[in-house]
Design a protein around this motif. Structure first.
Motif, PDB file in Angstrom:
ATOM      1  N   GLU A 340       0.835  -1.193   0.000  1.00 24.48           N
ATOM      2  CA  GLU A 340       0.000   0.000   0.000  1.00 24.48           C
ATOM      3  C   GLU A 340       0.877   1.252   0.000  1.00 24.48           C
ATOM      4  N   PRO A 341       0.659   2.216  -0.919  1.00 20.79           N
ATOM      5  CA  PRO A 341       1.481   3.430  -0.979  1.00 20.79           C
ATOM      6  C   PRO A 341       1.297   4.307   0.246  1.00 20.79           C
ATOM      7  N   ASN A 343       2.281   7.971   0.551  1.00 20.40           N
ATOM      8  CA  ASN A 343       1.924   9.377   0.441  1.00 20.40           C
ATOM      9  C   ASN A 343       0.684   9.594  -0.418  1.00 20.40           C
ATOM     10  N   PRO A 344       0.012  10.760  -0.260  1.00 20.95           N
ATOM     11  CA  PRO A 344      -1.266  11.009  -0.943  1.00 20.95           C
ATOM     12  C   PRO A 344      -1.191  10.919  -2.465  1.00 20.95           C
ATOM     13  N   GLU A 346       0.858   9.112  -4.350  1.00 24.71           N
ATOM     14  CA  GLU A 346       0.964   7.709  -4.767  1.00 24.71           C
ATOM     15  C   GLU A 346      -0.362   6.982  -4.587  1.00 24.71           C
ATOM     16  N   ARG A 347      -1.074   7.303  -3.518  1.00 24.46           N
ATOM     17  CA  ARG A 347      -2.379   6.674  -3.287  1.00 24.46           C
ATOM     18  C   ARG A 347      -3.371   7.055  -4.381  1.00 24.46           C
ATOM     19  N   LYS A 350      -2.604   5.226  -7.612  1.00 23.59           N
ATOM     20  CA  LYS A 350      -3.087   3.849  -7.592  1.00 23.59           C
ATOM     21  C   LYS A 350      -4.599   3.801  -7.794  1.00 23.59           C
ATOM     22  N   PHE A 351      -5.319   4.713  -7.120  1.00 25.06           N
ATOM     23  CA  PHE A 351      -6.774   4.792  -7.273  1.00 25.06           C
ATOM     24  C   PHE A 351      -7.152   5.115  -8.719  1.00 25.06           C
TER      25      PHE A 351
END
Length: 378
Positions: A340-341, A343-344, A346-347, A350-351
């Protein structure tokens, strides 16, 4: 010459929805008392006077009371804007206020004909020139340079300073609000301050060479960058649970003759309420209640009944309640193993890929960086 180096007052800030008005008034009053006792010639405030670019009337009143008390002490007050301040609002009536020895620099030079605001004071060793450099990004000064727009924050600051004409042999102090690094080494920072996505707003400390002292703001933990005379004074109060172990202090700087290192002294501060981190079982924590702002970690293996309600009875200023036991540790380990990444940005990437079936392109990534940076500033 003796002066106080302050920064990052963040007047109007809330801590987990708790108003810090009384805490800030109390700590500013302690600064006033130190000024009465030590009689500095100047008070320097290196940016982030307010926590919001549009401060509340209540926040403005707190700062006004602080400045009024200092003005009664026959002291020069020098203020620059930080990334949390509105440069235009802070600059309002600045020319008129100079008659009261309150010098404010909200705006950086915007055209080739404009220059940094400078304030010259004198002591038994001669004159000291204070250069006021508000927070900037390269885009803020793009019309200052007639040839080519600087590509980096380091270059922008260096070129802004080089175009000024310092008096020969005069001692110089730079007041600046920026994220400075020393050959790539970043200063220690806390989770209560803005971290710029992609490094925007960051500058190398080499850009500010040639000053006897550099009074820096922006970083909340007191520290030096590169050498003792390039200093972040830190905040007067702890603004997050992550700062619970920091020792907050008042930085007092004394300049002597040209060519000698400034004398830097730190004096203790006594906040109305401390910020702490505590952990233990519910039974253990209930025996340690206090009025301070506290981040609590519950370690019971079996979740007690209504722990928050019980803890609020003895910790009226509880900031948060976390749980750390075998179950939560296993959950974190599983997230880590799943990749799971952190920092925001990277998140979101992925989303985005999960929703659209393809990764973001560079243009979309840059737009998202700007959005996240804006959110951090606000």
């Amino acid at each position: 010459m003796k002066f106080f180096h302050l920064s990052d007052l963040h007047i109007g800030k809330q801590l987990h929805f708790y108003s810090l008005k009384e805490d800030q008034k109390a700590i500013l009053e302690e600064i006033v008392q130190y000024a009465r006792k030590l009689e500095p010639q100047a008070i320097v405030i290196a940016g982030d006077v307010y926590d919001k670019s549009v401060p509340s009337a209540e926040a403005v009143a707190v700062f006004d009371e602080f400045i009024r008390k200092l003005a009664d002490l026959d002291v020069d007050i020098l203020v620059i804007s930080g990334n949390h301040d509105s440069p235009e609002r802070l600059d309002f009536a600045s020319t008129l206020l100079e008659r009261q020895r309150l010098y404010i620099a909200g705006m950086v030079p915007a055209t080739a004909s404009e220059h940094l605001k400078k304030v010259t004071l004198s002591d038994e060793y001669g004159k000291v020139e204070f250069w006021l450099l508000p927070f900037l990004k390269p885009g803020y000064v793009r019309n200052v340079f007639e040839d080519e727009e600087p590509l980096s924050c380091t270059e922008s600051i260096k070129r802004l300073l080089e175009r000024e004409n310092p008096a020969s042999g005069m001692r110089k102090v730079l007041v600046t609000h920026q994220f400075y690094t020393a050959s790539g080494v970043e200063p220690s920072r806390s989770d209560s301050e803005t971290v710029y996505v992609g490094g925007a707003g960051n500058a190398d400390i080499s850009a500010v060479e040639g000053f006897d002292y550099v009074a820096m703001g922006h970083i909340h933990k007191a520290q030096c960058v590169g050498r003792p005379s390039r200093r972040y004074c830190g905040t007067l109060l702890k603004y997050s649970a992550g700062e619970s172990r920091d020792e907050k202090s008042l930085t007092v700087v004394t300049l002597k003759e040209k060519g000698t290192e400034p004398v830097i002294e730190t004096l203790p501060l006594h906040p109305l309420r401390d910020v702490k981190q505590m952990s233990g079982t519910l039974e253990e924590l209930l025996r340690q209640g206090c009025e301070d702002y506290v981040s609590l970690t519950l370690t019971d293996e079996r979740m007690p009944y209504q722990p928050r309600e019980k803890l609020l009875e003895v910790f009226p200023n509880m900031l948060e309640l976390k749980v750390e036991n075998t179950r939560t540790r296993l959950a974190l380990e599983n997230m880590s193993e799943a990749g799971e990444p952190a920092n925001p940005l990277e998140r979101f990437e992925k989303f985005y890929e999960e929703v659209n079936g393809c990764p973001m392109n560079e243009e979309e990534r840059d737009v998202m960086k700007q959005i996240l940076e804006k959110a951090q500033e606000e």
